[in-house]
Design a protein around this motif. Structure first.
Motif, PDB file in Angstrom:
ATOM      1  N   VAL A  15      15.266  11.905 -11.924  1.00  0.00           N
ATOM      2  CA  VAL A  15      13.848  11.770 -12.286  1.00  0.00           C
ATOM      3  C   VAL A  15      13.078  11.058 -11.183  1.00  0.00           C
ATOM      4  O   VAL A  15      11.997  11.491 -10.773  1.00  0.00           O
ATOM      5  CB  VAL A  15      13.684  11.034 -13.629  1.00  0.00           C
ATOM      6  N   LEU A  16      13.639   9.958 -10.675  1.00  0.00           N
ATOM      7  CA  LEU A  16      12.972   9.183  -9.633  1.00  0.00           C
ATOM      8  C   LEU A  16      13.182   9.777  -8.239  1.00  0.00           C
ATOM      9  O   LEU A  16      12.365   9.563  -7.344  1.00  0.00           O
ATOM     10  CB  LEU A  16      13.467   7.737  -9.647  1.00  0.00           C
ATOM     11  N   GLY A  17      14.327  10.446  -8.057  1.00  0.00           N
ATOM     12  CA  GLY A  17      14.644  10.996  -6.744  1.00  0.00           C
ATOM     13  C   GLY A  17      15.129   9.953  -5.761  1.00  0.00           C
ATOM     14  O   GLY A  17      15.031  10.143  -4.549  1.00  0.00           O
ATOM     15  N   VAL A  18      15.653   8.834  -6.272  1.00  0.00           N
ATOM     16  CA  VAL A  18      16.162   7.746  -5.426  1.00  0.00           C
ATOM     17  C   VAL A  18      17.433   7.178  -6.056  1.00  0.00           C
ATOM     18  O   VAL A  18      17.720   7.421  -7.223  1.00  0.00           O
ATOM     19  CB  VAL A  18      15.124   6.604  -5.235  1.00  0.00           C
ATOM     20  N   ASP A  19      18.161   6.401  -5.255  1.00  0.00           N
ATOM     21  CA  ASP A  19      19.337   5.696  -5.768  1.00  0.00           C
ATOM     22  C   ASP A  19      18.908   4.446  -6.525  1.00  0.00           C
ATOM     23  O   ASP A  19      18.024   3.719  -6.068  1.00  0.00           O
ATOM     24  CB  ASP A  19      20.254   5.269  -4.616  1.00  0.00           C
ATOM     25  N   LEU A  20      19.549   4.220  -7.655  1.00  0.00           N
ATOM     26  CA  LEU A  20      19.337   2.999  -8.424  1.00  0.00           C
ATOM     27  C   LEU A  20      20.514   2.063  -8.181  1.00  0.00           C
ATOM     28  O   LEU A  20      21.636   2.509  -7.933  1.00  0.00           O
ATOM     29  CB  LEU A  20      19.187   3.313  -9.910  1.00  0.00           C
ATOM     30  N   TYR A  66      18.579   4.073 -15.569  1.00  0.00           N
ATOM     31  CA  TYR A  66      18.156   5.476 -15.674  1.00  0.00           C
ATOM     32  C   TYR A  66      16.642   5.528 -15.854  1.00  0.00           C
ATOM     33  O   TYR A  66      16.018   4.586 -16.323  1.00  0.00           O
ATOM     34  CB  TYR A  66      18.839   6.139 -16.873  1.00  0.00           C
ATOM     35  N   ALA A  67      16.070   6.660 -15.467  1.00  0.00           N
ATOM     36  CA  ALA A  67      14.633   6.842 -15.619  1.00  0.00           C
ATOM     37  C   ALA A  67      14.358   7.965 -16.616  1.00  0.00           C
ATOM     38  O   ALA A  67      15.133   8.911 -16.722  1.00  0.00           O
ATOM     39  CB  ALA A  67      13.993   7.160 -14.277  1.00  0.00           C
ATOM     40  N   GLU A 113       0.799  -1.224   0.000  1.00  0.00           N
ATOM     41  CA  GLU A 113       0.000   0.000   0.000  1.00  0.00           C
ATOM     42  C   GLU A 113       0.835   1.279   0.000  1.00  0.00           C
ATOM     43  O   GLU A 113       0.411   2.293  -0.542  1.00  0.00           O
ATOM     44  CB  GLU A 113      -0.930   0.025   1.221  1.00  0.00           C
ATOM     45  N   GLU A 114       2.011   1.209   0.624  1.00  0.00           N
ATOM     46  CA  GLU A 114       2.778   2.436   0.814  1.00  0.00           C
ATOM     47  C   GLU A 114       4.270   2.128   0.871  1.00  0.00           C
ATOM     48  O   GLU A 114       4.718   1.414   1.757  1.00  0.00           O
ATOM     49  CB  GLU A 114       2.334   3.023   2.145  1.00  0.00           C
ATOM     50  N   VAL A 115       5.016   2.633  -0.101  1.00  0.00           N
ATOM     51  CA  VAL A 115       6.471   2.467  -0.110  1.00  0.00           C
ATOM     52  C   VAL A 115       7.123   3.820  -0.370  1.00  0.00           C
ATOM     53  O   VAL A 115       6.498   4.726  -0.935  1.00  0.00           O
ATOM     54  CB  VAL A 115       6.959   1.432  -1.154  1.00  0.00           C
ATOM     55  N   PHE A 116       8.385   3.919   0.022  1.00  0.00           N
ATOM     56  CA  PHE A 116       9.109   5.175  -0.115  1.00  0.00           C
ATOM     57  C   PHE A 116      10.466   4.998  -0.794  1.00  0.00           C
ATOM     58  O   PHE A 116      11.138   5.974  -1.061  1.00  0.00           O
ATOM     59  CB  PHE A 116       9.311   5.810   1.266  1.00  0.00           C
ATOM     60  N   GLN A 117      10.875   3.769  -1.091  1.00  0.00           N
ATOM     61  CA  GLN A 117      12.218   3.524  -1.596  1.00  0.00           C
ATOM     62  C   GLN A 117      12.342   3.590  -3.113  1.00  0.00           C
ATOM     63  O   GLN A 117      13.437   3.693  -3.630  1.00  0.00           O
ATOM     64  CB  GLN A 117      12.736   2.164  -1.105  1.00  0.00           C
ATOM     65  N   ASP A 118      11.236   3.529  -3.843  1.00  0.00           N
ATOM     66  CA  ASP A 118      11.300   3.424  -5.297  1.00  0.00           C
ATOM     67  C   ASP A 118      11.070   4.725  -6.048  1.00  0.00           C
ATOM     68  O   ASP A 118      11.328   4.801  -7.248  1.00  0.00           O
ATOM     69  CB  ASP A 118      10.270   2.400  -5.791  1.00  0.00           C
ATOM     70  N   TYR A 119      10.550   5.730  -5.337  1.00  0.00           N
ATOM     71  CA  TYR A 119      10.204   6.982  -5.993  1.00  0.00           C
ATOM     72  C   TYR A 119      10.206   8.095  -4.961  1.00  0.00           C
ATOM     73  O   TYR A 119      10.051   7.832  -3.768  1.00  0.00           O
ATOM     74  CB  TYR A 119       8.833   6.844  -6.676  1.00  0.00           C
ATOM     75  N   LYS A 120      10.336   9.308  -5.428  1.00  0.00           N
ATOM     76  CA  LYS A 120      10.427  10.453  -4.529  1.00  0.00           C
ATOM     77  C   LYS A 120       9.123  10.773  -3.816  1.00  0.00           C
ATOM     78  O   LYS A 120       9.111  11.545  -2.861  1.00  0.00           O
ATOM     79  CB  LYS A 120      10.926  11.685  -5.281  1.00  0.00           C
TER      80      LYS A 120
END
Length: 160
Positions: A144-149, A155-156, A8-15
Motif C-alpha cells: 500500500v505504501l510502496g516502502v519498507d516498514l 501494515y498500511a 517539504e519533500e520526502v521520499f522514504q515514507d510513501y511511494k
C-alpha cells in the motif's frame, strides 16, 4: 497545529513524493510495552526539537507551493495522540479541493483506534500505517505504501 517539523519533500515514507509533518508528542507506547529505551526509537530525536505552532492555512500553502509533492505524510512521534489537529488539517485540505493521498503513520493498532479511523473514512484517499515498532524484527515491504516498514508486524490500510 503543533508540530516538531515540516519537511517539504520526502521520499522514504510513501511511494510518492510527500510533505512530512512531524507531530509534537508521543507516549512511547512501543518502547514501554516492548521494554526497550526510548533512544531506540527512530523518532526519539524529534522529541528534543522545539514544538512550533503552524496554521493549517500555512501548511496547505507550503504543500501547494511544491510542484513535486503529491501526498502528505503525518508521522514522527504519534499523530493519533493529536487526532483533532490531524482531522482538522485533513478536513481543511479536502475543503480546499486537495484530494491527494493523506498518509498517517501510527504505532497504534486498528482496533485501538477504530473510532478515529471511522471518522477518517469520510474523506477520500486516506491511508494509515498501523503497528508498533519492535526492534530486531524483520523489515517488510508494504504494498500500500510502496516502502519498507521497520517491523514485520506493521501494515498500511487505505481506509477510504
Amino acid at each position: 497545529m503543533k508540530v516538531k517539523q515540516i519537511v517539504e519533500e520526502v521520499f522514504q515514507d510513501y511511494k510518492k513524493a510527500s510533505m512530512l509533518i512531524v507531530c509534537h508528542s508521543c507516549t512511547w507506547k512501543c518502547c514501554t510495552e516492548g521494554g526497550f529505551p526510548v533512544s531506540v526509537c527512530q523518532n526519539s530525536p524529534h522529541a528534543l526539537s522545539k514544538t512550533v505552532e503552524i496554521s493549517k492555512e500555512e501548511i496547505l500553502d507550503r504543500y501547494l507551493s511544491n510542484p513535486l509533492t503529491s501526498a502528505v505524510v503525518v508521522g514522527g512521534l504519534e499523530p493519533l495522540d493529536q487526532f483533532e489537529d490531524v482531522w482538522k488539517l485533513l478536513m481543511y485540505f479536502r475543503s480546499q479541493g486537495v484530494s491527494d493521498d493523506f498518509v498517517i503513520y501510527t504505532g497504534y493498532t486498528l482496533l485501538e483506534k477504530l473510532d478515529q479511523v471511522e471518522l477518517l473514512t469520510e474523506f477520500p484517499n486516506v491511508i494509515i500505517k498501523f503497528g508498533r515498532y519492535i526492534p530486531g524484527r524483520v523489515s517488510i515491504f508494504d504494498e500500500v505504501l510502496g516502502v519498507d516498514l521497520a517491523s514485520d508486524n506493521q501494515y498500511a490500510v487505505k481506509v477510504s
